[in-house]
Design a protein around this motif. Structure first.
Motif, PDB file in Angstrom:
ATOM      1  N   PRO A 211     -10.248 -55.741  15.221  1.00 20.75           N
ATOM      2  CA  PRO A 211      -9.852 -54.361  15.541  1.00 20.75           C
ATOM      3  C   PRO A 211     -10.295 -53.324  14.509  1.00 20.75           C
ATOM      4  CG  PRO A 211      -8.016 -55.865  15.908  1.00 20.75           C
ATOM      5  CD  PRO A 211      -9.062 -56.636  15.166  1.00 20.75           C
ATOM      6  N   THR A 212     -10.525 -53.746  13.267  1.00 14.75           N
ATOM      7  CA  THR A 212     -10.824 -52.756  12.226  1.00 14.75           C
ATOM      8  C   THR A 212     -12.182 -52.954  11.553  1.00 14.75           C
ATOM      9  OG1 THR A 212      -9.572 -54.104  10.639  1.00 14.75           O
ATOM     10  CG2 THR A 212      -8.410 -52.265  11.698  1.00 14.75           C
ATOM     11  N   THR A 213     -12.924 -53.979  11.931  1.00 13.68           N
ATOM     12  CA  THR A 213     -14.263 -54.186  11.385  1.00 13.68           C
ATOM     13  C   THR A 213     -15.278 -54.204  12.508  1.00 13.68           C
ATOM     14  OG1 THR A 213     -13.441 -55.439   9.482  1.00 13.68           O
ATOM     15  CG2 THR A 213     -15.763 -55.704  10.047  1.00 13.68           C
ATOM     16  N   VAL A 214     -16.195 -53.263  12.470  1.00 14.21           N
ATOM     17  CA  VAL A 214     -17.283 -53.186  13.447  1.00 14.21           C
ATOM     18  C   VAL A 214     -18.505 -53.861  12.831  1.00 14.21           C
ATOM     19  CG1 VAL A 214     -18.766 -51.642  14.788  1.00 14.21           C
ATOM     20  CG2 VAL A 214     -16.377 -51.008  14.327  1.00 14.21           C
ATOM     21  N   VAL A 215     -19.131 -54.760  13.573  1.00 17.81           N
ATOM     22  CA  VAL A 215     -20.316 -55.451  13.059  1.00 17.81           C
ATOM     23  C   VAL A 215     -21.477 -55.243  14.027  1.00 17.81           C
ATOM     24  CG1 VAL A 215     -19.598 -57.651  14.115  1.00 17.81           C
ATOM     25  CG2 VAL A 215     -21.287 -57.633  12.251  1.00 17.81           C
ATOM     26  N   ILE A 216     -22.626 -54.846  13.472  1.00 20.59           N
ATOM     27  CA  ILE A 216     -23.842 -54.671  14.258  1.00 20.59           C
ATOM     28  C   ILE A 216     -24.994 -55.306  13.489  1.00 20.59           C
ATOM     29  CG2 ILE A 216     -23.008 -52.534  15.333  1.00 20.59           C
ATOM     30  CD1 ILE A 216     -24.924 -51.005  13.443  1.00 20.59           C
ATOM     31  N   GLU A 217     -26.149 -55.378  14.135  1.00 21.58           N
ATOM     32  CA  GLU A 217     -27.313 -55.923  13.460  1.00 21.58           C
ATOM     33  C   GLU A 217     -27.940 -54.875  12.537  1.00 21.58           C
ATOM     34  OE1 GLU A 217     -28.000 -58.914  13.350  1.00 21.58           O
ATOM     35  OE2 GLU A 217     -27.775 -59.936  15.281  1.00 21.58           O
ATOM     36  N   ASN A 244     -28.329 -61.892   0.988  1.00 16.17           N
ATOM     37  CA  ASN A 244     -27.580 -63.136   0.874  1.00 16.17           C
ATOM     38  C   ASN A 244     -27.746 -64.047   2.084  1.00 16.17           C
ATOM     39  OD1 ASN A 244     -25.779 -63.987  -1.408  1.00 16.17           O
ATOM     40  ND2 ASN A 244     -24.524 -64.659   0.300  1.00 16.17           N
ATOM     41  N   ILE A 245     -28.577 -63.642   3.012  1.00 15.38           N
ATOM     42  CA  ILE A 245     -28.900 -64.482   4.155  1.00 15.38           C
ATOM     43  C   ILE A 245     -30.412 -64.627   4.194  1.00 15.38           C
ATOM     44  CG2 ILE A 245     -28.973 -62.551   5.797  1.00 15.38           C
ATOM     45  CD1 ILE A 245     -27.534 -64.521   7.782  1.00 15.38           C
ATOM     46  N   GLY A 246     -30.976 -64.925   3.028  1.00 10.40           N
ATOM     47  CA  GLY A 246     -32.388 -64.703   2.817  1.00 10.40           C
ATOM     48  C   GLY A 246     -32.553 -63.220   2.513  1.00 10.40           C
ATOM     49  N   MET A 247     -33.749 -62.713   2.717  1.00 11.87           N
ATOM     50  CA  MET A 247     -33.995 -61.293   2.498  1.00 11.87           C
ATOM     51  C   MET A 247     -34.372 -60.631   3.818  1.00 11.87           C
ATOM     52  SD  MET A 247     -36.742 -59.348  -0.018  1.00 11.87           S
ATOM     53  CE  MET A 247     -36.034 -60.010  -1.523  1.00 11.87           C
ATOM     54  N   VAL A 248     -33.664 -59.567   4.159  1.00 10.07           N
ATOM     55  CA  VAL A 248     -33.974 -58.762   5.341  1.00 10.07           C
ATOM     56  C   VAL A 248     -34.267 -57.351   4.855  1.00 10.07           C
ATOM     57  CG1 VAL A 248     -33.203 -57.921   7.578  1.00 10.07           C
ATOM     58  CG2 VAL A 248     -32.455 -60.174   6.776  1.00 10.07           C
ATOM     59  N   PRO A 404     -37.650 -61.649   9.000  1.00  9.73           N
ATOM     60  CA  PRO A 404     -36.550 -61.360   9.922  1.00  9.73           C
ATOM     61  C   PRO A 404     -36.179 -59.881   9.897  1.00  9.73           C
ATOM     62  CG  PRO A 404     -35.731 -62.445   7.957  1.00  9.73           C
ATOM     63  CD  PRO A 404     -37.221 -62.467   7.863  1.00  9.73           C
ATOM     64  N   ARG A 405     -35.763 -59.378  11.048  1.00  7.66           N
ATOM     65  CA  ARG A 405     -35.357 -57.970  11.159  1.00  7.66           C
ATOM     66  C   ARG A 405     -33.865 -57.788  11.008  1.00  7.66           C
ATOM     67  NH1 ARG A 405     -37.839 -57.119  16.963  1.00  7.66           N
ATOM     68  NH2 ARG A 405     -36.802 -59.153  17.075  1.00  7.66           N
ATOM     69  N   ASN A 406     -33.091 -58.870  11.128  1.00 11.04           N
ATOM     70  CA  ASN A 406     -31.631 -58.750  11.082  1.00 11.04           C
ATOM     71  C   ASN A 406     -31.023 -60.093  10.692  1.00 11.04           C
ATOM     72  OD1 ASN A 406     -31.457 -60.392  13.521  1.00 11.04           O
ATOM     73  ND2 ASN A 406     -32.079 -58.546  14.641  1.00 11.04           N
ATOM     74  N   GLY A 407     -29.703 -60.114  10.605  1.00 13.73           N
ATOM     75  CA  GLY A 407     -29.020 -61.315  10.162  1.00 13.73           C
ATOM     76  C   GLY A 407     -29.178 -62.489  11.099  1.00 13.73           C
ATOM     77  N   THR A 408     -29.196 -62.231  12.404  1.00  7.19           N
ATOM     78  CA  THR A 408     -29.356 -63.329  13.362  1.00  7.19           C
ATOM     79  C   THR A 408     -30.709 -64.008  13.179  1.00  7.19           C
ATOM     80  OG1 THR A 408     -27.866 -62.344  15.000  1.00  7.19           O
ATOM     81  CG2 THR A 408     -29.519 -63.894  15.821  1.00  7.19           C
ATOM     82  N   GLU A 409     -31.764 -63.224  13.049  1.00  3.28           N
ATOM     83  CA  GLU A 409     -33.088 -63.796  12.855  1.00  3.28           C
ATOM     84  C   GLU A 409     -33.188 -64.499  11.499  1.00  3.28           C
ATOM     85  OE1 GLU A 409     -36.183 -60.958  13.488  1.00  3.28           O
ATOM     86  OE2 GLU A 409     -35.568 -60.516  15.562  1.00  3.28           O
ATOM     87  N   ALA A 410     -32.563 -63.939  10.486  1.00  3.86           N
ATOM     88  CA  ALA A 410     -32.600 -64.563   9.162  1.00  3.86           C
ATOM     89  C   ALA A 410     -31.868 -65.896   9.173  1.00  3.86           C
ATOM     90  CB  ALA A 410     -31.984 -63.631   8.127  1.00  3.86           C
ATOM     91  N   ARG A 411     -30.737 -65.945   9.848  1.00  8.64           N
ATOM     92  CA  ARG A 411     -29.980 -67.192   9.927  1.00  8.64           C
ATOM     93  C   ARG A 411     -30.787 -68.256  10.669  1.00  8.64           C
ATOM     94  NH1 ARG A 411     -25.651 -65.145  12.178  1.00  8.64           N
ATOM     95  NH2 ARG A 411     -24.498 -64.741  10.258  1.00  8.64           N
ATOM     96  N   ALA A 412     -31.465 -67.848  11.737  1.00 11.21           N
ATOM     97  CA  ALA A 412     -32.263 -68.798  12.518  1.00 11.21           C
ATOM     98  C   ALA A 412     -33.453 -69.331  11.727  1.00 11.21           C
ATOM     99  CB  ALA A 412     -32.746 -68.124  13.805  1.00 11.21           C
ATOM    100  N   ALA A 413     -33.962 -68.543  10.772  1.00 10.71           N
ATOM    101  CA  ALA A 413     -35.132 -68.955   9.999  1.00 10.71           C
ATOM    102  C   ALA A 413     -34.802 -69.958   8.910  1.00 10.71           C
ATOM    103  CB  ALA A 413     -35.802 -67.725   9.373  1.00 10.71           C
ATOM    104  N   MET A 414     -33.537 -70.106   8.589  1.00 13.64           N
ATOM    105  CA  MET A 414     -33.154 -71.005   7.505  1.00 13.64           C
ATOM    106  C   MET A 414     -33.323 -72.464   7.925  1.00 13.64           C
ATOM    107  SD  MET A 414     -29.853 -69.184   5.756  1.00 13.64           S
ATOM    108  CE  MET A 414     -30.083 -67.764   4.681  1.00 13.64           C
TER     109      MET A 414
END
Length: 475
Positions: A211-217, A244-248, A404-414
């Motif tokens: 409810p109080t934290t908005v998360v986007i790419e 911290n999730i690789g470098m983006v 990677p352009r965002n956290g999802t892509e960075a996570r997938a690249a690990m």
């Protein structure tokens, strides 16, 4: 260097055939071999791990077990850009305390200042003359006029979130998927398959943060505009680039648009530069822009002594003062007894005055350029589908073709199995990378010979991984 290791004929074959993938069996075989080598080379560290008394799981803090080795290397001492273990091994250190010692282990001005302060008291709960000088030094370096000191960057981020909510009267904060801002509950929200979820790995989490934290790419301008349009977000808490999730890296114009959208929506822009102080003198925002409303820096600013700071504009200072004056007497929820202790003030005073200099950054940049050039040459020579990202003194070797352009892509690249095998291979040859991904830091004391050794040993690791099972894995 790479040609001599693997041969011109093999390089020509790779270039004709296209990128190669490293076979999974090869990774497993090399890792098993390197584990045995590590155990044989570190008998004292092994004995320490087996006999340590009193510590949960044998270490003072659990993330000391997150290295790729079967047990941690036990450090005896460190100096400059090298670390020595109790087994007498000397390592070229590219981890540097995961940024805490980014400007070198125990630089002489820091060591002398700490020794002197130790004889004069460590914590007074009172301001000092050095503290007054330090405030002016922080303002000059980072370009923000007002500052506060905490014990860690986690504490600084928690304080800043409280200030922002109090000043704006808004409950929500906005973060980017895959971010890391220390041990701050509010930021542990992820995007999984496009849905916001409370991070499942947290221990003992009972509060629903959604409810109080908005998360986007990261780099998603449309999502950012939509999230801020409602005018209910107190602050955006971000790194100028994700580390911290690789470098983006930030896409061209993204940070400028972030600054603009925050201004238009009355949202406070907070940049956590605990890692990105590596980008240049005064941090990423001071070197490349844009400027935040509030800036957080921890770890390296005290040379490894626990401390952090947050600075802010004159307008934010006025709003904070008004908020502080309007609240009832009592605990604010901001600060601890050890915040701004005399030891921390002394450490930062020594670091900003004599260690964290423009000349230091010039050396770091020069050595980093050499490292990046050599890493790219190794990748090209072996034909693997990898790339190198870097800015300033921070380098990331990513086991995928495209940044990677965002956290999802960075996570997938690990690729944990591959990354940990490379880490262990390098550690067995006297080179330490950061344990969590393929991150390397260059200090003002890092030498060209250390960079050359790192590139040469990475080249050897790739040659062995490809030769171990080179019949499979080609795309």
């Amino acid at each position: 260097m790479a040609r001599a290791a693997i041969g011109d004929d093999w390089i020509a074959l790779l270039r004709d055939a296209g990128p190669v993938m490293i076979d999974r069996q090869a990774i497993s075989a090399i890792r098993d071999r390197e584990i045995a080598r590590f155990i044989a080379a570190n008998p004292k560290s092994k004995a320490h791990a087996e006999t340590a008394q009193g510590w949960f799981q044998g270490v003072p803090f659990h993330w000391m077990l997150d290295w790729s080795s079967p047990f941690p290397i036990v450090a005896q001492q460190a100096s400059g850009a090298t670390l020595t273990s109790i087994d007498g091994q000397v390592f070229d250190d590219f981890c540097l305390g995961d940024t805490a010692s980014m400007f070198g282990h125990s630089p002489e001005p820091l060591a002398k200042a700490i020794a002197a302060q130790a004889g004069q008291g460590l914590s007074y709960m009172l301001p000092t003359a050095k503290g007054a000088e330090l405030g002016a030094m922080l303002a000059e370096m980072f370009g923000l006029p007002q500052w506060q000191v905490t014990t860690t960057a986690s504490e600084a981020n928690r304080a800043v979130i409280r200030w922002c909510r109090g000043m704006t009267g808004r409950d929500k904060i906005l973060i980017f998927n895959g971010c890391y801002h220390g041990a701050v509950d509010d930021v542990f929200v992820d995007l999984r398959e496009g849905r916001a979820v409370n991070r499942p790995s947290l221990i003992g989490q009972v509060q629903d943060l959604l409810p109080t934290t908005v998360v986007i790419e990261f780099n998603d301008v449309d999502a950012l505009a939509a999230a801020l349009h409602g005018g209910d977000v107190a602050c955006v808490l971000a790194e100028p680039m994700m580390t911290n999730i690789g470098m983006v890296r930030d896409a061209p114009g993204f940070l400028t648009k972030l600054r603009q959208l925050c201004d238009e929506s009355g949202t406070i822009l907070v940049l956590d530069e605990t890692h990105t102080i590596s980008s240049g003198y005064g941090g990423h925002s001071n070197t490349h822009g844009p400027k935040p409303d509030i800036l957080v820096v921890g770890k390296s600013i005290g040379g490894g002594v626990p401390c952090a700071v947050y600075g802010f504009t004159a307008d934010i200072a006025e709003r904070m003062a008004a908020l502080n004056a309007s609240r009832p007497a009592g605990h604010s929820g901001i600060g601890t007894t050890l915040s701004a202790n005399a030891l921390a003030i002394t450490a930062m005073h020594a670091m900003l005055g004599q260690v964290i200099t423009r000349d230091a950054y010039n050396h770091m940049q020069s050595i980093t350029d050499r490292l990046v050039s050599q890493l790219k040459a190794v990748i090209a020579a072996h034909g693997v589908n990898w790339h190198v990202s870097h800015i300033g003194a921070r380098v990331e070797l990513v086991c995928s073709a495209n940044p990677p352009r965002n956290g999802t892509e960075a996570r997938a690249a690990m690729d944990h199995a591959l990354e940990s095998t490379i880490h262990l291979y390098l550690a067995n040859r006297g080179i330490l990378l950061a344990p969590f991904h393929n991150m390397m830091l260059v200090s003002p004391l890092t030498q060209t010979a250390q960079v050359d050794r790192l590139a040469a040993e990475l080249n050897n690791a790739l040659a062995e991984l490809l030769a171990c099972k080179n019949s499979g894995g080609r795309k």
